[in-house]
Structure formats: structure tokens, C-alpha cells
Scaffold this motif. Structure first.
Motif, mmCIF file in Angstrom:
data_model
loop_
_atom_site.group_PDB
_atom_site.id
_atom_site.type_symbol
_atom_site.label_atom_id
_atom_site.label_comp_id
_atom_site.label_asym_id
_atom_site.label_seq_id
_atom_site.Cartn_x
_atom_site.Cartn_y
_atom_site.Cartn_z
ATOM 1 N N THR A 192 31.329 38.413 26.343
ATOM 2 C CA THR A 192 30.548 37.465 27.151
ATOM 3 C C THR A 192 29.075 37.851 27.157
ATOM 4 O O THR A 192 28.188 37.014 26.936
ATOM 5 C CB THR A 192 31.095 37.430 28.592
ATOM 6 O OG1 THR A 192 32.459 37.058 28.551
ATOM 7 C CG2 THR A 192 30.333 36.424 29.433
ATOM 8 N N GLN A 195 44.123 36.089 29.089
ATOM 9 C CA GLN A 195 44.706 35.239 30.144
ATOM 10 C C GLN A 195 46.232 35.256 30.079
ATOM 11 O O GLN A 195 46.907 35.334 31.112
ATOM 12 C CB GLN A 195 44.203 33.794 29.986
ATOM 13 C CG GLN A 195 42.730 33.599 30.306
ATOM 14 C CD GLN A 195 42.454 33.675 31.800
ATOM 15 O OE1 GLN A 195 43.230 33.190 32.606
ATOM 16 N NE2 GLN A 195 41.362 34.329 32.158
ATOM 17 N N LEU A 213 35.034 34.582 21.642
ATOM 18 C CA LEU A 213 35.221 34.822 23.075
ATOM 19 C C LEU A 213 36.411 34.028 23.604
ATOM 20 O O LEU A 213 37.237 34.535 24.370
ATOM 21 C CB LEU A 213 33.941 34.439 23.827
ATOM 22 C CG LEU A 213 34.027 34.459 25.355
ATOM 23 C CD1 LEU A 213 34.344 35.850 25.872
ATOM 24 C CD2 LEU A 213 32.723 33.961 25.984
ATOM 25 N N VAL A 254 36.663 40.938 26.687
ATOM 26 C CA VAL A 254 36.140 39.619 27.094
ATOM 27 C C VAL A 254 34.775 39.783 27.767
ATOM 28 O O VAL A 254 33.828 39.053 27.466
ATOM 29 C CB VAL A 254 37.135 38.892 28.036
ATOM 30 C CG1 VAL A 254 36.525 37.612 28.580
ATOM 31 C CG2 VAL A 254 38.431 38.588 27.298
ATOM 32 N N ASN A 262 39.715 35.533 25.262
ATOM 33 C CA ASN A 262 40.034 35.124 26.632
ATOM 34 C C ASN A 262 41.464 34.588 26.716
ATOM 35 O O ASN A 262 42.187 34.879 27.661
ATOM 36 C CB ASN A 262 39.019 34.068 27.100
ATOM 37 C CG ASN A 262 39.060 33.870 28.601
ATOM 38 O OD1 ASN A 262 39.332 34.816 29.340
ATOM 39 N ND2 ASN A 262 38.814 32.653 29.060
HETATM 40 C C1 LIG Z 1 38.814 32.413 30.417
HETATM 41 O O1 LIG Z 1 39.762 31.389 30.649
HETATM 42 C C2 LIG Z 1 39.896 31.025 32.009
HETATM 43 C C3 LIG Z 1 41.083 30.070 32.134
HETATM 44 O O2 LIG Z 1 41.101 29.165 31.070
HETATM 45 C C4 LIG Z 1 38.623 30.434 32.499
HETATM 46 O O3 LIG Z 1 38.727 30.073 33.861
HETATM 47 C C5 LIG Z 1 37.530 31.461 32.336
HETATM 48 O O4 LIG Z 1 36.272 30.899 32.701
HETATM 49 C C6 LIG Z 1 37.456 31.937 30.900
HETATM 50 N N1 LIG Z 1 36.518 33.014 30.836
HETATM 51 C C7 LIG Z 1 35.654 33.118 29.847
HETATM 52 C C8 LIG Z 1 34.732 34.299 29.911
HETATM 53 O O5 LIG Z 1 35.604 32.314 28.930
#
Ligand SMILES: *[C@@H]1O[C@H](CO)[C@@H](O)[C@H](O)[C@H]1NC(C)=O
Ligand SMILES: *[C@@H]1O[C@H](CO)[C@@H](O)[C@H](O)[C@H]1NC(C)=O
Ligand SMILES: *[C@@H]1O[C@H](CO)[C@@H](O)[C@H](O)[C@H]1NC(C)=O
Ligand SMILES: *[C@@H]1O[C@H](CO)[C@@H](O)[C@H](O)[C@H]1NC(C)=O
Length: 327
Positions: A245, A154, A146, A241, A150
Motif C-alpha cells: 500500500t 482477506q 496489491l 499488504v 489483499n
Molecule cells: C482489502 O479488501 C478489503 C475487502 O475487500 C477492503 O475493505 C480493503 O479496503 C482492501 N484493502 C486494501 C489495502 O486494498
């Protein structure tokens, strides 16, 4: 064979029942010629002395003893009464054995043990089915995957944001020179055609304006399509993602469950066992108390019956004195 002692008392009459043991001994000594009366009194004294005695069927005996004094036929009646007494003694023995069985009965405790063993067996099956780490390895791997997805998503979305800003700037820049929607009204502004200017200058200016217009338009179009292409690309990177999740959450709850379900199973099994054992102990204590109380009452009844049996011999055998029956 369950009649309350009060039946006996009513069969004998209140006066006879009220006689104390002391009176009885005195009346036996002075009234040897009427031993059947002594029998009645003795049985009544047994009833009166132990008002809380458990019931047994002695009313027939009392009636029969009464009939002895009225109708005669002593030997036959005495045999009948002896038969009754023997039956009642047997019944007392059975009652005593039953109470004894209740004391030694371990069925309730054994049931507690068996139930606990069965519940623990179910827990052991759950533990055997789950991996040693309770699915946490799967969960941790999922979290790692994950994180990678991500990071990729991002990085794509930050590029997308840059392209969005660039597109906005380019297109705003273009819209500043874009009067294609209303060029006729714009054409009439005098400021745009200063009379002092040369025609050559006028033409030159418009050639430059056209070139600028085209470049800005092309730049806006290019920036828009770059932005759109990046948007599509990022969509293909962000949706995995979300899917991942959800999958990781499922794995987490499964991992937690793999640990917690057997634990909860043990807690429940132990709680059930504790209350089962406490209930069994309470039942055993109660059975013991009942047995003690029954045995005390049985002893009294037994002695009374033995005395009656002895007095029956007084009725039929010469040389047996009622005093011998008053222990
Ligand atoms: C993905 O990365 C962002 C920035 O690092 C973070 O804010 C977010 O919670 C992450 N999302 C997941 C599903 O891990
Ligand atoms: C022992 O106790 C159990 C439960 O109270 C009962 O069902 C069973 O009949 C008893 N057994 C004997 C031999 O009394
Ligand atoms: C058009 O975009 C290029 C870069 O893509 C830039 O160098 C140029 O100055 C832009 N021209 C105008 C008129 O905006
Ligand atoms: C959860 O664990 C059970 C075994 O404990 C397994 O059969 C099941 O497939 C797992 N579920 C997921 C989503 O991994």
C-alpha cells in the motif's frame, strides 16, 4: 553640465528674465548699440519662456556675457563664449542620441524571451525524463499486485475468524466441565453423589465424565493451536499488504508529479513571461514619452543657443544685425 535654469535666471537678474519675447524684439530694435545686452536678454527669454526646460550649463555663458559689457576685450570673450556654445550644442546632440537609443533599446523584451526559452527548456528536460504515461503504468501494476495480495490476506483472515469462533466455542465447552482448579470443594456437593444411586452407577458415571473431560480438553487444545497457526499464517499475508500500500502511494505521487511538475513549470514560465512583457512595454512607453519630452526641450534649447551663437557674430562682425537673430 547639469545646472538648473534658475541659476541662469539668478545670474541675469529677475527683471531681465521676466522680459517677454515681444518686449525683446522691441528692445533689440531700439537698442542696437548694446548688442551684448540683447544677448543677455535673449538667453533670459529662452529661460523664462521654458521654465520647465531641462538644465544645461548656461550660467557661465551668462556671466561671461555680463562681463563683456563691463570689461571689454570683446573678441577674446566672444570666442570663449562660442566655445561654450559649441560644447553645449554637442552635449544636446548627445542627450538626443541617448534618448533615441532608449527608444530603440529592445534588451528588456529580449531578456523576457530568453528567460522564457530557458524555463521551457527545463520543462522539456522533465518531460523527456518521465515516461509518456507519467509513471501511471507502474502505479496501475502496483494496484493490481496489491489487490491480489489483499485477496489472499482477506481469505486468510476470514478463515482465522472461523477458527477463532470455533476455538472459543470448544474452550467454553471444555471450561463447563473443567473443575480442576477447585475440584475438592466440588467433590463435596451431595448432588453429585446421590445416595440413591448404585456404586456401579457412580463409577460408571465418573468414567464417562473423565472421558468427556478429556475429549473436550483435547478439542479446546486442538482448536487453540489451529487458531494460533492460522494467526501466524495471516500475519505473513497481511504485512505485505501494508508494505505494498505504501509503495503504491509513492508511485501514485510520483506519477502525479511526472504530469504536474512540467505543467506547473509551463504555467509559471508563461506567467513570468506575461508580467515581464508588460513591464517591458511599460518601460518602452515611458522611454518613448521621455524621449519625446526631452526632444521638445532640446529643440527649445538648441534654438536658443543658435540664437546666442548668431548674436555673438553681431558682437564681432560688422553688418550682422541683431534682428537677423530673432527668428
Ligand atoms: C482489502 O479488501 C478489503 C475487502 O475487500 C477492503 O475493505 C480493503 O479496503 C482492501 N484493502 C486494501 C489495502 O486494498
Ligand atoms: C538597454 O536597456 C537595458 C535595460 O534597461 C540597459 O541595461 C542597457 O544598458 C540599455 N542599452 C543601451 C544601449 O541603452
Ligand atoms: C470434539 O471435536 C470433534 C471434531 O473435531 C467433534 O466431532 C466432537 O463432537 C467433539 N467432542 C466434544 C466432546 O466436544
Ligand atoms: C519517481 O520518478 C523518478 C523519475 O521521474 C524516478 O527516478 C524515481 O525512481 C521514481 N520513484 C519511485 C518511487 O518510483
Amino acid at each position: 553640465m547639469k545646472f538648473a535654469m534658475r541659476f541662469l535666471v539668478s545670474a541675469l537678474g529677475v527683471a531681465a528674465a521676466a522680459k517677454s519675447a515681444g518686449h525683446l524684439r522691441a528692445s533689440l530694435a531700439s537698442d542696437i548699440t548694446a548688442p551684448q545686452q540683447a544677448l543677455l536678454s535673449l538667453v533670459a527669454a529662452a529661460a523664462n519662456g521654458r521654465g520647465d526646460s531641462p538644465e544645461f550649463d548656461i550660467s557661465s555663458l551668462a556671466s561671461m556675457a555680463q562681463s563683456i559689457s563691463k570689461t571689454g576685450g570683446v573678441p577674446e570673450t566672444v570666442n570663449t563664449i562660442k566655445g561654450l556654445v559649441t560644447g553645449m550644442l554637442e552635449s544636446l546632440s548627445q542627450e538626443a542620441s541617448a534618448a533615441q537609443l532608449g527608444v530603440t533599446n529592445k534588451t528588456l523584451f529580449e531578456t523576457c524571451n530568453a528567460n522564457k526559452a530557458a524555463a521551457m527548456g527545463e520543462v522539456a528536460k522533465l518531460e523527456a525524463a518521465a515516461p509518456a504515461d507519467g509513471h501511471y503504468a507502474e502505479y496501475n501494476q502496483c494496484i493490481q499486485e496489491l489487490a491480489n495480495l489483499n485477496t489472499t490476506a482477506q481469505s486468510c483472515t476470514s478463515q482465522e475468524e472461523l477458527l477463532r469462533v470455533a476455538k472459543q466455542a470448544r474452550c467454553e465447552y471444555f471450561s463447563a466441565v473443567d473443575r480442576s482448579n477447585n475440584y475438592q470443594s466440588w467433590f463435596c456437593y451431595e448432588d453429585d453423589f446421590p445416595v440413591s444411586s448404585t456404586y456401579e452407577a457412580y463409577l460408571q458415571r465418573n468414567i464417562n465424565m473423565l472421558a468427556e473431560y478429556r475429549t473436550r480438553k483435547q478439542n479446546c487444545t486442538d482448536a487453540s493451536s489451529s487458531y494460533s497457526a492460522k494467526q501466524s499464517e495471516c500475519n505473513t499475508k497481511t504485512s505485505p499488504v501494508s508494505i505494498k500500500t505504501l509503495h503504491c502511494e509513492t508511485l501514485k505521487s510520483n506519477a502525479t508529479e511526472a504530469f504536474c511538475t512540467p505543467y506547473q513549470g509551463k504555467v509559471t514560465a508563461c506567467n513570468v513571461y506575461d508580467s515581464c512583457w508588460a513591464a517591458s512595454e511599460a518601460a518602452a512607453t515611458s522611454a518613448y514619452d521621455t524621449a519625446v519630452s526631452i526632444s521638445e526641450n532640446l529643440k527649445t534649447q538648441w534654438n536658443a543657443l543658435k540664437r546666442v551663437e548668431c548674436l555673438l557674430d553681431v558682437l564681432t562682425k560688422s553688418g550682422v544685425k541683431p534682428e537677423a537673430c530673432v527668428a
